[in-house]
Design a protein around this motif. Structure first.
Motif, PDB file in Angstrom:
ATOM      1  N   ASN A  55       7.869 -27.656   0.511  1.00 15.65           N
ATOM      2  CA  ASN A  55       9.082 -27.742   1.340  1.00 15.65           C
ATOM      3  C   ASN A  55       9.880 -26.433   1.309  1.00 15.65           C
ATOM      4  OD1 ASN A  55       8.467 -30.389   1.904  1.00 15.65           O
ATOM      5  ND2 ASN A  55       9.923 -31.284   0.472  1.00 15.65           N
TER       6      ASN A  55
ATOM      7  N   PRO B 186      14.629 -35.874  -5.774  1.00  8.07           N
ATOM      8  CA  PRO B 186      13.313 -36.431  -6.084  1.00  8.07           C
ATOM      9  C   PRO B 186      13.076 -37.833  -5.519  1.00  8.07           C
ATOM     10  CG  PRO B 186      14.336 -35.538  -8.057  1.00  8.07           C
ATOM     11  CD  PRO B 186      15.360 -35.486  -6.988  1.00  8.07           C
ATOM     12  N   GLY B 187      11.876 -38.014  -5.003  1.00  5.35           N
ATOM     13  CA  GLY B 187      11.423 -39.364  -4.662  1.00  5.35           C
ATOM     14  C   GLY B 187      11.880 -39.959  -3.338  1.00  5.35           C
TER      15      GLY B 187
ATOM     16  N   ARG C   6       4.934 -31.208  -3.478  1.00  2.29           N
ATOM     17  CA  ARG C   6       5.391 -31.152  -2.077  1.00  2.29           C
ATOM     18  C   ARG C   6       6.760 -30.482  -1.965  1.00  2.29           C
ATOM     19  NH1 ARG C   6       5.782 -37.181  -2.541  1.00  2.29           N
ATOM     20  NH2 ARG C   6       7.972 -37.744  -2.580  1.00  2.29           N
TER      21      ARG C   6
ATOM     22  N   MET D 239      11.038 -30.556   5.690  1.00  2.00           N
ATOM     23  CA  MET D 239      10.248 -31.021   4.546  1.00  2.00           C
ATOM     24  C   MET D 239       8.811 -31.243   4.970  1.00  2.00           C
ATOM     25  SD  MET D 239      12.720 -32.834   2.190  1.00  2.00           S
ATOM     26  CE  MET D 239      14.425 -32.392   2.109  1.00  2.00           C
TER      27      MET D 239
ATOM     28  N   THR E 111      15.098 -37.073   5.076  1.00  2.00           N
ATOM     29  CA  THR E 111      14.851 -37.193   3.637  1.00  2.00           C
ATOM     30  C   THR E 111      15.813 -36.303   2.869  1.00  2.00           C
ATOM     31  OG1 THR E 111      12.506 -37.580   4.073  1.00  2.00           O
ATOM     32  CG2 THR E 111      13.088 -36.960   1.839  1.00  2.00           C
TER      33      THR E 111
ATOM     34  N   GLY F 134      11.244 -39.051  -0.317  1.00  2.00           N
ATOM     35  CA  GLY F 134      10.185 -39.079   0.683  1.00  2.00           C
ATOM     36  C   GLY F 134       9.485 -40.420   0.712  1.00  2.00           C
TER      37      GLY F 134
ATOM     38  N   ALA G 104      17.257 -34.060  -0.123  1.00  2.00           N
ATOM     39  CA  ALA G 104      16.521 -33.073  -0.914  1.00  2.00           C
ATOM     40  C   ALA G 104      16.576 -33.365  -2.403  1.00  2.00           C
ATOM     41  CB  ALA G 104      17.075 -31.681  -0.614  1.00  2.00           C
TER      42      ALA G 104
ATOM     43  N   ALA H 205      11.630 -31.122  -8.760  1.00  2.00           N
ATOM     44  CA  ALA H 205      11.229 -31.972  -7.627  1.00  2.00           C
ATOM     45  C   ALA H 205      12.386 -32.183  -6.654  1.00  2.00           C
ATOM     46  CB  ALA H 205      10.668 -33.315  -8.094  1.00  2.00           C
ATOM     47  N   SER H 206      13.198 -31.166  -6.495  1.00  2.00           N
ATOM     48  CA  SER H 206      14.330 -31.295  -5.578  1.00  2.00           C
ATOM     49  C   SER H 206      14.587 -29.973  -4.850  1.00  2.00           C
ATOM     50  CB  SER H 206      15.574 -31.704  -6.370  1.00  2.00           C
ATOM     51  OG  SER H 206      16.735 -31.430  -5.629  1.00  2.00           O
TER      52      SER H 206
HETATM   53  N1  ASP Z   1      11.683 -34.184  -3.484  1.00  2.00           N
HETATM   54  C1  ASP Z   1      11.580 -33.729  -2.153  1.00  2.00           C
HETATM   55  C2  ASP Z   1      12.495 -32.560  -1.950  1.00  2.00           C
HETATM   56  O1  ASP Z   1      13.541 -32.493  -2.523  1.00  2.00           O
HETATM   57  C3  ASP Z   1      11.877 -34.797  -1.148  1.00  2.00           C
HETATM   58  C4  ASP Z   1      10.810 -35.839  -1.222  1.00  2.00           C
HETATM   59  O2  ASP Z   1       9.745 -35.632  -0.633  1.00  2.00           O
HETATM   60  O3  ASP Z   1      11.000 -36.863  -1.873  1.00  2.00           O
HETATM   61  O4  ASP Z   1      12.193 -31.662  -1.216  1.00  2.00           O
END
Ligand code: ASP
Length: 439
Positions: free
Chosen positions: A392, A353-354, A388, A308, A349, A356, A351, A272-273
């Protein structure tokens, strides 16, 4: 089995094992078993392996961004193409993000995920005020490159590397020597990425098994319409927007691009990153999609930092959802404001997790929606974050291909070769990855 298949298999196995453990905990078959599994397996083995895997991915980000950007910009420095490349990249990143939010808003208004929903959350959300815009701009420029690297400040590293690469290309013979040193360094760092790829099945499995063993599925049921609206728009963005964009701008086949993205998705989904996925994105864009390092070295790290689209989609749907739950009507002006702020928020945002969800506060407060509403969607955010993030990184890759193609920094043969640099068991078959594709 090819490495890609093994990574994908590990992904599925991780989700299954994690969900299986989760179900086991709920049934509570053997008293005390949950504690043992949680301590030794989930909180022990899975946690340790997963964290080491993410740490080793992150370890590669700064060296990789620095060396590939220096190599890329030094090879372009004399041709005065840096400006147009940067311009096209920024434009495409902004336009795709704006399209993403717009589609998200339209879908959310049509579907109405928050209508008739009566949610009270027991989780609270405290918004942190965003820094002033002037500070954001000034902070792109490093005062100390070593500190920028130590702190992993991606935009600062990009600025420094661009300047350094440009200087190399204008420094005559000493510049040439340094350039060749950096090219060798890049080959070595890319080899480190290769090594890591071979450990990926274990890391991906551990991360997903841990996550799914603790993930409550009930949260998704409460928020099903919101959850599936976001998922549907994410899917639409990849299958329709990106595919049309790629076909329209380059004439290349979206199917080939998407099939080559699968290992990158596995990394994005499990970490998630986009930041931690960056080494794999860069490797795929250069070695499997045929983008020359002079473009990929710039577009991929920049994209991981500021582009993103998936995050913007979540923010668009979430804004409408929260407004509907609070019974608020948004005007046309407010929707336009959401498009602008969500595009900017996605740039801001980080890059990881979380984040966003944190920058969503900026969007909500711009249009007067209570930021506490974010608490309503926290429960399902991790799973959406994983998907997501995959979107991205796909956006970064599509734009990289489009820009490279328009600049003639693209090797179509590599793109069309479905097996180009496929990560088969024999790691030596990746030796080509050391040298950028010829243009
Ligand atoms: N986790 C996403 C990313 O690293 C950013 C986010 O939407 O929280 O691309």
């Amino acid at each position: 089995m090819s490495l890609t298949s093994r990574i994908l298999l590990a992904m599925v196995a991780g989700v299954l094992v994690g969900s299986g453990l989760n179900a086991l905990f709920h049934i509570d078959l053997v008293p005390g078993l949950e504690g043992v599994i949680n301590t030794y397996l989930v909180g022990g083995l899975f946690d340790v392996v997963g964290r080491i895997f993410v740490a080793s991915l992150k370890l590669l980000v700064v060296p990789l961004v620095l060396v590939s950007l220096v190599c890329g910009s030094s090879s372009l420095g004399n041709s005065a193409r840096m400006g147009p490349i940067a311009g096209k990249t920024m434009l495409l990143y902004l336009v795709t993000t704006a399209i993403a939010v717009t589609v998200a808003l339209i879908a959310a208004v049509l579907i109405g995920p928050g209508e008739g929903v009566n949610l009270v959350s027991n989780v609270s959300f405290q918004a942190t005020p965003p820094p002033p815009l002037t500070d954001v701009l000034v902070n792109i420029f490093p005062t100390n490159p070593v500190r920028a690297m130590a702190e992993g400040k991606m935009l600062q590293i990009i600025v420094f590397a661009l300047l350094f690469g440009y200087a190399i290309s204008h420094a005559g013979e000493p510049g040439q020597r340094i350039a060749s040193f950096f090219r060798d360094l890049e080959a070595v760092v890319m080899k480190m990425v290769d090594v890591l790829m071979h450990l990926a099945p274990y890391g991906v499995f551990a991360l997903l098994a841990k996550l799914f063993s603790t993930m409550g599925i009930s949260a998704i049921l409460d928020l099903a319409t919101y959850f599936f609206t976001v998922l549907a728009v994410l899917l639409f963005h990849v299958l329709v927007t990106y595919s049309l964009l790629l076909k329209g701008l380059t004439g290349l086949s979206p199917r080939i691009l998407l099939s080559k993205m699968r290992p990158v998705w596995a990394f994005a989904f499990s970490t998630a990153s986009s930041g931690a996925t960056l080494p794999i994105t860069l490797r795929t864009v250069e070695n499997r999609l045929g983008v020359h390092n002079s473009v990929a070295g710039f577009t991929v790290p920049l994209g991981a930092t500021i582009n993103m689209d998936g995050t913007a989609i979540m923010q668009g749907v979430a804004t409408v959802f929260i407004a509907q739950v609070y019974g608020m009507d948004l005007s046309m002006g407010a929707y336009i404001m959401v498009v602008i702020t969500a595009t900017l928020a996605s740039i801001g945002t980080a890059a990881v997790p979380g984040v966003g969800l944190i920058t969503l506060a900026m969007v909500l407060s711009q249009v007067g929606i209570p930021v506490e509403g974010i608490a309503l969607i926290i429960g399902v955010d991790r799973l959406l974050d994983m998907v997501r993030t995959a979107v991205n990184v796909t956006g970064d890759s599509v734009v990289s291909v489009a820009v490279a193609r328009s600049e003639n920094q693209f090797d179509e043969e590599v793109f069309l070769d479905e097996r180009a640099n496929q990560d088969d068991d024999d790691s030596d078959s990746n030796a080509v990855s050391a040298s950028p594709p010829t243009v």
